[in-house]
Write an enzyme that holds these catalytic residues in place. Sequence first.
Site, mmCIF file in Angstrom:
data_model
loop_
_atom_site.group_PDB
_atom_site.id
_atom_site.type_symbol
_atom_site.label_atom_id
_atom_site.label_comp_id
_atom_site.label_asym_id
_atom_site.label_seq_id
_atom_site.Cartn_x
_atom_site.Cartn_y
_atom_site.Cartn_z
ATOM 1 N N LYS A 1 31.789 64.536 -25.414
ATOM 2 C CA LYS A 1 31.289 64.750 -24.050
ATOM 3 C C LYS A 1 29.790 64.505 -24.035
ATOM 4 O O LYS A 1 29.042 65.127 -24.797
ATOM 5 C CB LYS A 1 31.601 66.181 -23.622
ATOM 6 N N ARG B 1 28.203 69.457 -10.191
ATOM 7 C CA ARG B 1 27.346 70.646 -10.172
ATOM 8 C C ARG B 1 27.186 71.157 -8.748
ATOM 9 O O ARG B 1 27.099 72.366 -8.542
ATOM 10 C CB ARG B 1 26.035 70.349 -10.877
ATOM 11 N N CYS C 1 26.543 76.734 -20.668
ATOM 12 C CA CYS C 1 27.926 76.801 -21.148
ATOM 13 C C CYS C 1 28.121 77.843 -22.246
ATOM 14 O O CYS C 1 28.984 77.678 -23.117
ATOM 15 C CB CYS C 1 28.367 75.431 -21.639
ATOM 16 N N ARG D 1 21.556 69.962 -20.693
ATOM 17 C CA ARG D 1 22.469 70.410 -21.743
ATOM 18 C C ARG D 1 22.309 69.537 -22.989
ATOM 19 O O ARG D 1 23.248 69.395 -23.775
ATOM 20 C CB ARG D 1 23.916 70.322 -21.233
ATOM 21 N N GLU E 1 32.253 63.008 -33.596
ATOM 22 C CA GLU E 1 32.545 64.243 -32.832
ATOM 23 C C GLU E 1 34.050 64.409 -32.605
ATOM 24 O O GLU E 1 34.602 65.487 -32.790
ATOM 25 C CB GLU E 1 31.840 64.198 -31.467
ATOM 26 N N LYS F 1 34.369 61.811 -22.179
ATOM 27 C CA LYS F 1 33.869 62.160 -20.849
ATOM 28 C C LYS F 1 32.386 61.854 -20.771
ATOM 29 O O LYS F 1 31.664 62.257 -21.689
ATOM 30 C CB LYS F 1 34.103 63.654 -20.619
ATOM 31 N N CYS G 1 35.276 77.299 -20.366
ATOM 32 C CA CYS G 1 33.824 77.224 -20.516
ATOM 33 C C CYS G 1 33.209 78.432 -19.810
ATOM 34 O O CYS G 1 33.933 79.290 -19.296
ATOM 35 C CB CYS G 1 33.308 75.910 -19.930
ATOM 36 N N SER H 1 32.889 63.366 -11.652
ATOM 37 C CA SER H 1 32.525 63.460 -10.237
ATOM 38 C C SER H 1 31.674 62.288 -9.759
ATOM 39 O O SER H 1 31.903 61.745 -8.677
ATOM 40 C CB SER H 1 31.809 64.785 -9.992
ATOM 41 N N CYS I 1 30.063 77.897 -17.817
ATOM 42 C CA CYS I 1 28.991 77.484 -16.909
ATOM 43 C C CYS I 1 29.234 77.913 -15.468
ATOM 44 O O CYS I 1 28.278 78.125 -14.718
ATOM 45 C CB CYS I 1 28.768 75.983 -17.002
HETATM 46 C C1 PBG Z 1 30.735 71.885 -17.967
HETATM 47 C C2 PBG Z 1 31.482 70.878 -17.179
HETATM 48 C C3 PBG Z 1 30.977 69.680 -16.680
HETATM 49 C C4 PBG Z 1 31.994 69.076 -15.942
HETATM 50 C C5 PBG Z 1 33.099 69.876 -16.060
HETATM 51 N N1 PBG Z 1 32.767 71.003 -16.832
HETATM 52 C C6 PBG Z 1 29.738 68.981 -16.927
HETATM 53 C C7 PBG Z 1 28.462 69.634 -16.845
HETATM 54 O O1 PBG Z 1 28.119 70.275 -15.832
HETATM 55 O O2 PBG Z 1 27.708 69.481 -17.796
HETATM 56 C C8 PBG Z 1 31.831 67.806 -15.174
HETATM 57 C C9 PBG Z 1 32.969 67.355 -14.370
HETATM 58 C C10 PBG Z 1 32.643 66.269 -13.423
HETATM 59 O O3 PBG Z 1 31.487 65.807 -13.290
HETATM 60 O O4 PBG Z 1 33.575 65.820 -12.759
HETATM 61 N N2 PBG Z 1 31.501 72.612 -18.857
#
Ligand code: PBG
Length: 332
Positions: free
Chosen positions: A200, A210, A135, A221, A237, A252, A125, A278, A127
């Site tokens: 996702k 974040r 992203c 997003r 999807e 996810k 990605c 997270s 981001c």
């Molecule tokens: C973005 C990305 C995200 C996560 C991993 N890669 C989400 C986002 O910020 O939109 C989240 C992982 C997590 O919350 O553990 N490509």
Amino acid sequence: MNNTSPIATDFRFRRLRRTGALRDLVRETRLHPSDFIRPIFVQEGIQEPVAIDSMPGVFRYPEEQLAEQVQASWKKGIRAVLLFGVSSHKDAIGADTWNDQGLMARMIRVAKAAQPEMCVISDNCFCEYTEHGHCGVVQGDDVDNDQTLVNLQKQVLVAARAGVDVIAPSGMQDGMVQALRRALDEGGFSHLPIMSYSTKFASAFYGPFRDAVDSNFKGSRNTYQMDPANPREALAESLQDEAEGADMLMVKPGLAYLDVLADIRAHTQRPLAVYQVSGEYAMIKASAQAGVIDEQAVALESLLAFKRAGADLIISYYADDAATWLVDSASK
Ligand code: PBG
């Protein structure tokens, strides 16, 4: 009344729950250390691990410590890691990701050299490599889908040359899997599988992540990640990514989307991953630290729920701990 019926109305479910051995024999779902994928954050320019306050036990590691982290997970029975870079070479488009000397390429080389048998997966990605934190390439106030795909094609070729085992595009751009499959095949990497972040959601459960990646990201997003309200679209999807050639699919976040996981499971033969994100980890940690729940029991029960709903693979910040807990309980 009908005592000859083959359906015993006085059936007793408790007969098979009477002893631990019986319960072990009839258990339908099991967790194993090799189910897990451990996400690892690597940050440029730090000397010591930096704790992520909202995710106790999770750190950003300096590049020099990645090798030992990968080896430590391997010893615990973990067979796959998912690498996230926290870049200090951010720009408007994330060009560091398609530099053969950039952070993503270096992380992959270090992880593979440290433990060649480990399955090394790159989160593909932009981001964490862009100043704005989106992203992909921003045009006006939105991410330009097709320009982002061109850059993503360059990125995955760099990851492939660095020796990655699995490509995991997480940016939720349309046509992503097809574009990457084509780039990999034309680049001589037809053997490399793609694990797509196929379904996702635009989720508030990503909040602590974040913080973890130090993202400057502000806004949402919602124009590329999915609306949490849409189960039909969620299935479409993932099936779209399968049709484009994804080798593995993913849902996810996890716990709030078990219905989606089960639905996709019922409609595909591909291996299916789930990402316990997270915020899910942070909620269990915080309530355990508040003395409200038993951390190990709640964590394992949540992870088991993913298997029961149909996940084959579980990406989790609990990977190392869960592997240890499972081995400990098996030897009791
Ligand atoms: C973005 C990305 C995200 C996560 C991993 N890669 C989400 C986002 O910020 O939109 C989240 C992982 C997590 O919350 O553990 N490509």
